[in-house]
Design a protein around this motif. Sequence first.
Motif, short mmCIF file in Angstrom:
data_model
loop_
_atom_site.label_atom_id
_atom_site.label_comp_id
_atom_site.label_asym_id
_atom_site.label_seq_id
_atom_site.Cartn_x
_atom_site.Cartn_y
_atom_site.Cartn_z
N LEU A 417 -14.45 -61.11 -3.89
CA LEU A 417 -14.30 -62.55 -3.71
C LEU A 417 -15.65 -63.26 -3.82
O LEU A 417 -15.82 -64.21 -4.61
N VAL A 418 -16.61 -62.81 -3.01
CA VAL A 418 -17.91 -63.49 -2.98
C VAL A 418 -18.65 -63.32 -4.31
O VAL A 418 -19.17 -64.27 -4.89
N VAL A 422 -19.34 -66.63 -6.61
CA VAL A 422 -20.73 -67.09 -6.64
C VAL A 422 -21.34 -66.87 -8.02
O VAL A 422 -22.07 -67.72 -8.54
N ASP A 423 -21.03 -65.71 -8.63
CA ASP A 423 -21.56 -65.44 -9.96
C ASP A 423 -21.10 -66.49 -10.97
O ASP A 423 -21.89 -66.99 -11.79
N ASN A 424 -19.80 -66.84 -10.91
CA ASN A 424 -19.28 -67.86 -11.82
C ASN A 424 -19.90 -69.24 -11.53
O ASN A 424 -20.18 -70.02 -12.45
N ALA A 425 -20.10 -69.50 -10.24
CA ALA A 425 -20.71 -70.80 -9.88
C ALA A 425 -22.13 -70.90 -10.40
O ALA A 425 -22.56 -71.96 -10.89
N GLU A 440 -27.50 -76.31 -8.54
CA GLU A 440 -27.42 -75.73 -7.20
C GLU A 440 -26.01 -75.23 -6.92
O GLU A 440 -25.02 -75.70 -7.49
N VAL A 441 -25.95 -74.29 -5.98
CA VAL A 441 -24.69 -73.69 -5.54
C VAL A 441 -24.76 -73.56 -4.03
O VAL A 441 -25.79 -73.13 -3.48
N THR A 442 -23.70 -73.91 -3.34
CA THR A 442 -23.62 -73.72 -1.89
C THR A 442 -22.49 -72.75 -1.57
O THR A 442 -21.43 -72.78 -2.22
N VAL A 456 -17.07 -72.04 -2.18
CA VAL A 456 -18.18 -71.97 -3.13
C VAL A 456 -18.15 -73.24 -3.97
O VAL A 456 -17.14 -73.55 -4.61
N GLU A 457 -19.28 -73.98 -3.96
CA GLU A 457 -19.39 -75.22 -4.73
C GLU A 457 -20.57 -75.12 -5.69
O GLU A 457 -21.56 -74.43 -5.39
#
Length: 525
Positions: A417-418, A422-425, A440-442, A456-457
């Motif tokens: 999941l993470v 996160v990788d795609n974001a 940026e990614v949060t 994930v944004e």
Amino acid sequence: MAAQSVAVQLLLLQVVVVAAVVLVGGALALADARGDQRREAETATLLVAHTVATTPEVVDAVAAPDPTAVLQPYALAVQQQTGTDFVVIMTTDGRRWTHPDPTQIGLTFRGTIAGAQQGRDVTEEYVGTLGPSVRSVVPVRSGGRVVALVGVGITTDRLSRSFWPNLVPIGLAALAVLAVGTAGAGLVSRRVRRQTGGLPERDLSRMLDYHDAVLHSVREGIVLVGLDHRVRLVNDEARRLLGADPPVGEPVGPELPQALAATMASPRDVRDEWHLVGDRILVVNHTTARWRGRALGTVTTLRDRTELQAATRELDSVRSLADALHAQVHESGNRMHTVVSLMELGRTDEAIGFATGELDRGGRLDAQILEHVGDPVVAALLLGLTAKASERGVTLRLAPASSVGAHELDDHDLLTLVGNLVDNAVDAAATRGPEGRTPEVTVDLTTAGRALRLVVEDSGPGVAPADRERIVRRGWSTKSTDSVAGRGLGLALVLQTVRRLGGTLDIDASALGGARFTVSVGGGR
């Protein structure tokens, strides 16, 4: 002696069967013809006998002092005219008044006359003075009583002589049937030869045994689909990988994922296409099956790459972390050279300020991750992703409210999941962010027991509402189309894991300007 092919064996068998049928049919035809001839002889002798018995001059001659003088010429004339072998007129006790052989006149008639004496017709085959014959004996009546008897017969020799000419058409018909049957057997044999390749029965049997053994022992799933889009063959490995048993003879599709069923029914060739089936990642190859230039259907092979994909993703994470560390080592070297140079120039205070500032910036996020994430596996993943994001010019932040303590979730599920989200974001923020927007990614991650909440944004271009349904299908990707095989599996793996855990995946717009992915499992909603 070389083994004969199945086609030759079939030809010989068919010829033997046709010949046997022709012989039996011919024999039955001959027997039927002989029976018909005998019945015709019985009918003819009975008709002649009745005609003679009802002739008035015969009735009158019976009462004459010398019946033979009147009846013998008459009987011979009737015999000649009707083609019979004898016409015998006799007394009621069987003493002859007429006979073709005059020496037999006055002697007793040979045959059954009891029924005729009682007024009935008698028809039989009997051996008399002229040999075996078919004969009929009828009464001669006068004044209501039987006054004499008439016997008319045809010898079996005459019947045989007249029967043999009938064999010619029967024989010709039998030969014609045999010729047609043999020609038909030859055509069938030729077709069988083409279909079996002229192989002997033993080779065909061995080939089928090998075929069956190979299909059930190979480590790849094999599914054959006919031109009518119906399943023709499924081996054991295919049933295991699909987690289903597609019924042979039925249309492909109902028990399979829609995308995989569409691939199996498609006429296009597919090479190394990745599909999600249950908990498995399958590599699918699909091509048209041909035999001597003729399309028979399609063959689909399935290979399990679930474990390999997991290992590949872990390897990618390690490689990314190693690349990031390598970059940081290089960057740290440059910073160290800067500090040393400042000290050599006597600018010690500036060197100390530069070094402490770099340490503060580099360790701030790491300390935050280690403070809020107690799971070492997830912490290591986030540290690696942070380094990777930094290398690509993307700032990755962990929300202050994040908390990953003791939990009952599987580490593999958490990494799926993470890692994927996160990788795609990071990809979206680094490669598709509008000009002027800070990449940026949060990440906001909270776990407790079996509950999970992950948000994930990113600051990328976002996801259009029309694309939010198909974004989680296999093959949709944030990466360019020239990426490696298996492109687009990340989001589909996320959705698969969420569904297996009984959770939800929501996609909407982020305050950062891009997309926001929210995963909720259990009480973490």
